[in-house]
Design an enzyme around this catalytic site. Structure first.
Site, PDB file in Angstrom:
ATOM      1  N   GLY A  19     -22.610  69.291  17.384  1.00 31.06           N
ATOM      2  CA  GLY A  19     -21.605  68.255  17.495  1.00 31.06           C
ATOM      3  C   GLY A  19     -20.403  68.755  18.274  1.00 31.06           C
ATOM      4  O   GLY A  19     -20.397  69.860  18.823  1.00 31.06           O
ATOM      5  N   THR A  23     -21.754  73.544  15.051  1.00 29.55           N
ATOM      6  CA  THR A  23     -23.200  73.663  15.192  1.00 29.55           C
ATOM      7  C   THR A  23     -23.778  73.879  13.804  1.00 29.55           C
ATOM      8  O   THR A  23     -23.202  74.607  12.994  1.00 29.55           O
ATOM      9  CB  THR A  23     -23.566  74.845  16.108  1.00 29.55           C
ATOM     10  OG1 THR A  23     -22.958  74.655  17.380  1.00 29.55           O
ATOM     11  CG2 THR A  23     -25.077  74.950  16.275  1.00 29.55           C
ATOM     12  N   VAL A  24     -24.920  73.243  13.540  1.00 34.53           N
ATOM     13  CA  VAL A  24     -25.525  73.358  12.214  1.00 34.53           C
ATOM     14  C   VAL A  24     -26.922  73.950  12.341  1.00 34.53           C
ATOM     15  O   VAL A  24     -27.735  73.493  13.149  1.00 34.53           O
ATOM     16  CB  VAL A  24     -25.594  71.993  11.513  1.00 34.53           C
ATOM     17  CG1 VAL A  24     -26.205  72.134  10.126  1.00 34.53           C
ATOM     18  CG2 VAL A  24     -24.203  71.382  11.407  1.00 34.53           C
ATOM     19  N   LYS A  39     -23.132  75.282   8.584  1.00 31.40           N
ATOM     20  CA  LYS A  39     -22.282  74.640   9.594  1.00 31.40           C
ATOM     21  C   LYS A  39     -21.282  75.664  10.123  1.00 31.40           C
ATOM     22  O   LYS A  39     -20.482  76.216   9.368  1.00 31.40           O
ATOM     23  CB  LYS A  39     -21.548  73.451   8.970  1.00 31.40           C
ATOM     24  CG  LYS A  39     -20.777  72.599   9.964  1.00 31.40           C
ATOM     25  CD  LYS A  39     -20.280  71.331   9.276  1.00 31.40           C
ATOM     26  CE  LYS A  39     -19.593  70.397  10.259  1.00 31.40           C
ATOM     27  NZ  LYS A  39     -19.176  69.140   9.622  1.00 31.40           N
ATOM     28  N   ASP A 133     -14.760  58.362   9.482  1.00 30.03           N
ATOM     29  CA  ASP A 133     -15.805  58.440  10.510  1.00 30.03           C
ATOM     30  C   ASP A 133     -17.168  58.092   9.902  1.00 30.03           C
ATOM     31  O   ASP A 133     -18.108  58.880   9.966  1.00 30.03           O
ATOM     32  CB  ASP A 133     -15.838  59.843  11.125  1.00 30.03           C
ATOM     33  CG  ASP A 133     -16.638  59.874  12.427  1.00 30.03           C
ATOM     34  OD1 ASP A 133     -16.731  58.831  13.094  1.00 30.03           O
ATOM     35  OD2 ASP A 133     -17.178  60.943  12.770  1.00 30.03           O
TER      36      ASP A 133
END
Length: 505
Positions: A19, A23-24, A39, A133
């Site tokens: 994202g 990063t995951v 994450k 969100d």
């Protein structure tokens, strides 16, 4: 992108998502032999102190709230280069975006899912947090823990990186959110952003789930969504699509969506916050009223307006508080099944009390103990293959007070073909423990035309006993379930007499 071998003590298996801010990775915990989502703050943001703090805030919020409807935090750490990471529960069943990409969900499933999402957001609002969100990519699914196969998965809210305490979420806040789901006021750095912004997001999710044009995601395109593998729009700082701030003209909802739901979604997506529901709890209550009104045309308007119904935990304005659940000795998992709506048919003769109630067009008949009444004609949350609610009825001297008042005896009786297809009567009862009660040995008895498995619980307090019973209908195609709270001093044979009065054809 270089794939690390390890992050802290965890072996990295594969990339889950990338994202704008993180990063995951899918990691394996060798000590517990389990998988986790790790994450990690993105390298390009590692030197931005504001972003680093926002990243840590997410882990702190999740850890502080620690609720099953939110992604849970197991641990936090820091890489050798100084970037923080958070170890989260892995959402092994993907995201809502993944599922919508495969096509529209059935209307009953979509309505139930929207209700579950609102329940998760309501948890945040009760803790003074606004998400800001809410998108399909941030709605995840996770397998239920072993021993609780119903439901087979849990809906959890993720990606709180943009969430803030309400006290800090107004005045000169950075613009953040996903175009198409973001409330109009989030585009104004001077606006107050509160729970009504999340209500807007819930409304947009509802339109995505239930609209005729639901296959088109207004927030689609862009980078991979962290932790889910779905795509999401990374342009939180980009321009919104003015055509998606609120629905214009008439909402085009799919066939089978109750008409009143359109009004709920319109209110939720009002351009000005003052025109929306105040929070997720109010949105959820309105959604449930809209669905219930379609399902209960026989119920008098006065009663619908008063919100009469039997309900499970967190089910809108009629919800039973958790402290009451504990006082009653009932679990949230159990009460989630006890929502009967609609109207029963009683065999009352003018001037005489009714002796039985009949639901599902005569398929289920329940004999009434003296002075008891029946209420409801559906098992809320339990849908058959046709998409309609499966049969269910509450019987009690005061059926509308039964769940809320521990001094009132009563029973819920439901019949489910979908439950019979996935589990046995004994397995079904195993899903409904009462942790604070003493459990008597399981017994089996044939009453009426059903072979029952019966478990009794001694709970103490005002509601001293709870009995769970389940069996197959005579054809073996449906599971019949009863939860019984016997009257005080009624004697051990009361339960068997009540079970004997349940007839399914």
């Amino acid at each position: 992108m270089t794939v690390p071998d390890r992050i802290g003590p965890y072996r990295v298996e594969r990339l889950l998502g990338v994202g704008s801010f993180a990063t995951v990775w899918l990691g394996h915990d060798p000590v517990l032999d389990s998988y986790v989502a790790i994450k990690v703050l993105a390298e390009n943001w590692s030197h931005d102190l504001r972003v680093r703090e926002r990243f840590r805030d997410e882990a702190r919020l999740l850890r502080r709230i620690d609720h099953e409807r939110l992604v849970r935090v197991h641990a936090v750490g820091e890489l050798p280069d100084g970037r923080p990471y958070a170890v989260l529960a892995w959402a092994d069943r993907g995201s809502l975006r993944d599922r919508l990409a495969a096509g529209p969900l059935p209307v009953p499933t979509a309505l139930h899912l929207l209700d579950e999402i609102a329940a998760g957001v309501a948890v945040l609002h009760r803790h003074g947090v606004v998400h800001r969100d809410l998108t399909p990519g941030n709605i995840l699914f996770r397998s239920a823990p072993d021993g609780t196969p119903d439901p087979v998965e849990r809906v959890v809210i993720a990606d709180l990186g943009l969430a803030k305490a309400l006290a800090a979420a107004s005045g000169l806040t950075a613009r953040a959110g996903t175009p198409g789901y973001m409330a109009p006021e989030q585009d104004d750095p001077l606006a107050v952003v509160d729970t009504r912004a999340d209500v807007f997001g819930l409304g947009r999710l509802g339109i995505r789930l239930l609209g005729m044009d639901g296959a088109t995601d207004p927030g689609a395109g862009g980078a991979r969504d962290p932790g889910t593998g779905g795509t999401r729009n990374p342009g939180a700082a980009g321009a919104t699509d003015p055509g998606t701030d609120a629905p214009k003209g008439g909402l085009r909802l799919r066939a089978g969506v109750p008409q009143q739901v359109s009004t709920v979604l319109r209110t939720a997506t009002a351009h000005h916050p003052a025109g929306r529901y105040p929070d997720a709890t109010a949105f959820r209550a309105a959604l449930q009223r809209a669905v219930r009104e379609r399902a209960t045309p026989e119920q008098p308007a006065r009663e619908r307006a008063a919100g009469y119904r039997s309900t499970g935990p967190g089910r809108g304005s009629g919800a039973v508080p958790r402290r009451t659940l504990r006082r009653l000795g009932l679990t949230a998992a159990t009460l989630g099944w006890l929502a009967a709506v609609g109207a029963t048919t009683a065999d009352a003769v003018p001037g005489r009390p009714a002796t039985s109630v009949t639901v599902a067009g005569g398929r289920v008949t329940v004999a009434l103990p003296p002075g008891w009444q029946g209420f409801g004609d559906g098992w809320a949350g339990q849908y058959g293959g046709d998409g309609d609610l499966e049969p269910g009825v509450v019987i009690s001297p005061r059926p509308r007070r039964w769940l809320a008042d521990p001094t009132v005896p009563g029973a819920f009786v439901g019949v489910s073909t979908t439950a019979a297809a996935r589990t046995t009567p004994a397995g079904f009862l195993a899903e409904r423990p009462h942790a604070d009660c003493a459990t008597a040995p399981t017994r089996r008895t044939r009453q009426g035309n059903i072979d029952w498995t019966v478990i009794s619980f001694a709970c103490g307090g005002s509601r001293s006993a709870i009995v769970e019973a389940a069996g197959y209908d005579p054809d073996g195609t449906a599971l019949v379930y009863a939860q019984i709270v016997p009257p005080v001093g009624s004697g051990p044979d009361f339960v068997d007499r009540l079970l004997a009065g349940i007839r399914v054809r």
